[in-house]
Scaffold this motif. Structure first.
Motif, PDB file in Angstrom:
ATOM      1  N   MET A  21       0.916  -1.301  -0.082  1.00  0.00           N
ATOM      2  CA  MET A  21      -0.063   0.020  -0.284  1.00  0.00           C
ATOM      3  C   MET A  21       0.967   1.085  -0.058  1.00  0.00           C
ATOM      4  SD  MET A  21      -3.175  -1.072   2.408  1.00  0.00           S
ATOM      5  CE  MET A  21      -2.214  -1.656   3.839  1.00  0.00           C
ATOM      6  N   THR A  22       1.900   1.393   0.838  1.00  0.00           N
ATOM      7  CA  THR A  22       3.081   2.460   0.821  1.00  0.00           C
ATOM      8  C   THR A  22       3.331   2.616  -0.447  1.00  0.00           C
ATOM      9  OG1 THR A  22       3.542   1.729   2.972  1.00  0.00           O
ATOM     10  CG2 THR A  22       5.169   3.136   1.878  1.00  0.00           C
ATOM     11  N   ALA A  23       3.811   1.512  -1.282  1.00  0.00           N
ATOM     12  CA  ALA A  23       4.302   1.749  -2.689  1.00  0.00           C
ATOM     13  C   ALA A  23       3.122   2.254  -3.757  1.00  0.00           C
ATOM     14  CB  ALA A  23       5.019   0.675  -3.158  1.00  0.00           C
ATOM     15  N   ALA A  24       2.110   1.925  -3.599  1.00  0.00           N
ATOM     16  CA  ALA A  24       0.852   2.324  -4.193  1.00  0.00           C
ATOM     17  C   ALA A  24       0.868   3.546  -4.006  1.00  0.00           C
ATOM     18  CB  ALA A  24      -0.232   1.262  -3.931  1.00  0.00           C
ATOM     19  N   ARG A  25       0.507   4.199  -2.713  1.00  0.00           N
ATOM     20  CA  ARG A  25       0.225   5.625  -2.411  1.00  0.00           C
ATOM     21  C   ARG A  25       1.219   6.361  -3.008  1.00  0.00           C
ATOM     22  NH1 ARG A  25      -4.235   6.164   1.038  1.00  0.00           N
ATOM     23  NH2 ARG A  25      -3.835   8.343   0.246  1.00  0.00           N
ATOM     24  N   ALA A  26       2.546   5.855  -2.743  1.00  0.00           N
ATOM     25  CA  ALA A  26       3.654   6.942  -3.201  1.00  0.00           C
ATOM     26  C   ALA A  26       3.656   6.881  -4.886  1.00  0.00           C
ATOM     27  CB  ALA A  26       5.132   6.226  -3.030  1.00  0.00           C
ATOM     28  N   ALA A  27       3.303   5.910  -5.480  1.00  0.00           N
ATOM     29  CA  ALA A  27       2.876   6.216  -6.984  1.00  0.00           C
ATOM     30  C   ALA A  27       1.639   6.805  -7.412  1.00  0.00           C
ATOM     31  CB  ALA A  27       3.197   4.599  -7.758  1.00  0.00           C
ATOM     32  N   GLU A  28       0.962   7.288  -6.365  1.00  0.00           N
ATOM     33  CA  GLU A  28      -0.414   7.987  -6.726  1.00  0.00           C
ATOM     34  C   GLU A  28      -1.372   6.932  -7.154  1.00  0.00           C
ATOM     35  OE1 GLU A  28      -0.140  11.738  -8.371  1.00  0.00           O
ATOM     36  OE2 GLU A  28       1.635  12.274  -6.984  1.00  0.00           O
ATOM     37  N   VAL A  29      -1.301   5.766  -6.839  1.00  0.00           N
ATOM     38  CA  VAL A  29      -2.351   4.565  -7.420  1.00  0.00           C
ATOM     39  C   VAL A  29      -3.308   4.667  -6.167  1.00  0.00           C
ATOM     40  CG1 VAL A  29      -2.487   2.187  -7.879  1.00  0.00           C
ATOM     41  CG2 VAL A  29      -0.485   3.459  -8.526  1.00  0.00           C
ATOM     42  N   ARG A  30      -4.657   4.183  -6.514  1.00  0.00           N
ATOM     43  CA  ARG A  30      -5.591   4.276  -5.679  1.00  0.00           C
ATOM     44  C   ARG A  30      -5.303   2.817  -4.949  1.00  0.00           C
ATOM     45  NH1 ARG A  30     -10.576   7.398  -6.144  1.00  0.00           N
ATOM     46  NH2 ARG A  30     -10.315   9.124  -7.659  1.00  0.00           N
ATOM     47  N   CYS A  31      -5.815   2.864  -3.602  1.00  0.00           N
ATOM     48  CA  CYS A  31      -5.395   1.374  -2.991  1.00  0.00           C
ATOM     49  C   CYS A  31      -6.672   1.298  -1.991  1.00  0.00           C
ATOM     50  CB  CYS A  31      -4.194   1.711  -2.088  1.00  0.00           C
ATOM     51  SG  CYS A  31      -3.980   0.019  -1.346  1.00  0.00           S
ATOM     52  N   VAL A  32      -7.389   0.225  -2.364  1.00  0.00           N
ATOM     53  CA  VAL A  32      -8.431  -0.133  -1.616  1.00  0.00           C
ATOM     54  C   VAL A  32      -8.337  -1.624  -0.940  1.00  0.00           C
ATOM     55  CG1 VAL A  32     -10.946  -0.982  -1.580  1.00  0.00           C
ATOM     56  CG2 VAL A  32     -10.014   1.078  -2.931  1.00  0.00           C
ATOM     57  N   ALA A  33      -8.247  -1.540   0.488  1.00  0.00           N
ATOM     58  CA  ALA A  33      -7.963  -2.786   1.120  1.00  0.00           C
ATOM     59  C   ALA A  33      -9.303  -3.549   1.209  1.00  0.00           C
ATOM     60  CB  ALA A  33      -7.226  -2.473   2.357  1.00  0.00           C
ATOM     61  N   VAL A  34      -9.142  -4.761   0.982  1.00  0.00           N
ATOM     62  CA  VAL A  34     -10.265  -5.655   1.353  1.00  0.00           C
ATOM     63  C   VAL A  34      -9.565  -7.032   2.169  1.00  0.00           C
ATOM     64  CG1 VAL A  34     -12.086  -7.201   0.437  1.00  0.00           C
ATOM     65  CG2 VAL A  34     -11.478  -5.207  -0.750  1.00  0.00           C
ATOM     66  N   PRO A  35      -9.711  -6.867   3.386  1.00  0.00           N
ATOM     67  CA  PRO A  35      -9.006  -7.858   4.534  1.00  0.00           C
ATOM     68  C   PRO A  35      -9.824  -9.222   4.034  1.00  0.00           C
ATOM     69  CG  PRO A  35      -9.542  -6.045   5.638  1.00  0.00           C
ATOM     70  CD  PRO A  35     -10.220  -5.791   4.306  1.00  0.00           C
ATOM     71  N   GLY A  36      -8.720  -9.897   4.277  1.00  0.00           N
ATOM     72  CA  GLY A  36      -9.231 -11.491   4.192  1.00  0.00           C
ATOM     73  C   GLY A  36      -8.447 -12.341   5.287  1.00  0.00           C
ATOM     74  N   PRO A  37      -8.670 -13.735   5.372  1.00  0.00           N
ATOM     75  CA  PRO A  37      -8.338 -14.373   6.428  1.00  0.00           C
ATOM     76  C   PRO A  37      -6.859 -14.133   6.803  1.00  0.00           C
ATOM     77  CG  PRO A  37      -9.738 -15.631   5.244  1.00  0.00           C
ATOM     78  CD  PRO A  37      -9.288 -14.266   4.401  1.00  0.00           C
ATOM     79  N   ALA A  38      -5.873 -14.007   5.842  1.00  0.00           N
ATOM     80  CA  ALA A  38      -4.608 -13.799   6.009  1.00  0.00           C
ATOM     81  C   ALA A  38      -4.149 -12.412   6.502  1.00  0.00           C
ATOM     82  CB  ALA A  38      -3.631 -14.270   4.824  1.00  0.00           C
ATOM     83  N   THR A  39      -5.021 -11.329   6.269  1.00  0.00           N
ATOM     84  CA  THR A  39      -4.541  -9.917   6.430  1.00  0.00           C
ATOM     85  C   THR A  39      -5.616  -9.244   7.516  1.00  0.00           C
ATOM     86  OG1 THR A  39      -5.776  -9.312   4.455  1.00  0.00           O
ATOM     87  CG2 THR A  39      -3.609  -9.753   4.108  1.00  0.00           C
TER      88      THR A  39
END
Length: 49
Positions: free
Chosen positions: A1-19
Motif C-alpha cells: 500500500m505504501t508503494a501504491a500511495r507513493a505512485a499515486e495509485v488508488r489503494c482499496v484494502a479488502v481484508p481476508g483471512p490472512a490479512t
C-alpha cells in the motif's frame, strides 16, 4: 500500500483471512467485501464502506 500511495495509485484494502490483523490504514479505503461494488463505485468513492 505504501508503494501504491507513493505512485499515486488508488489503494482499496479488502481484508481476508490472512490479512485481518494487519495494519491497512495506508489504504485510501477499506471494505469488508467487494460484493455489490463495481469499478465505478471504487473510482468515485461511492458504495459500501
Amino acid at each position: 500500500m505504501t508503494a501504491a500511495r507513493a505512485a499515486e495509485v488508488r489503494c482499496v484494502a479488502v481484508p481476508g483471512p490472512a490479512t485481518r490483523g494487519h495494519d491497512l490504514s495506508a489504504a485510501e479505503r477499506q471494505l469488508g467485501t467487494l460484493a455489490g461494488v463495481g469499478l465505478t463505485d471504487l473510482l468515485t468513492g461511492r458504495g459500501p464502506r
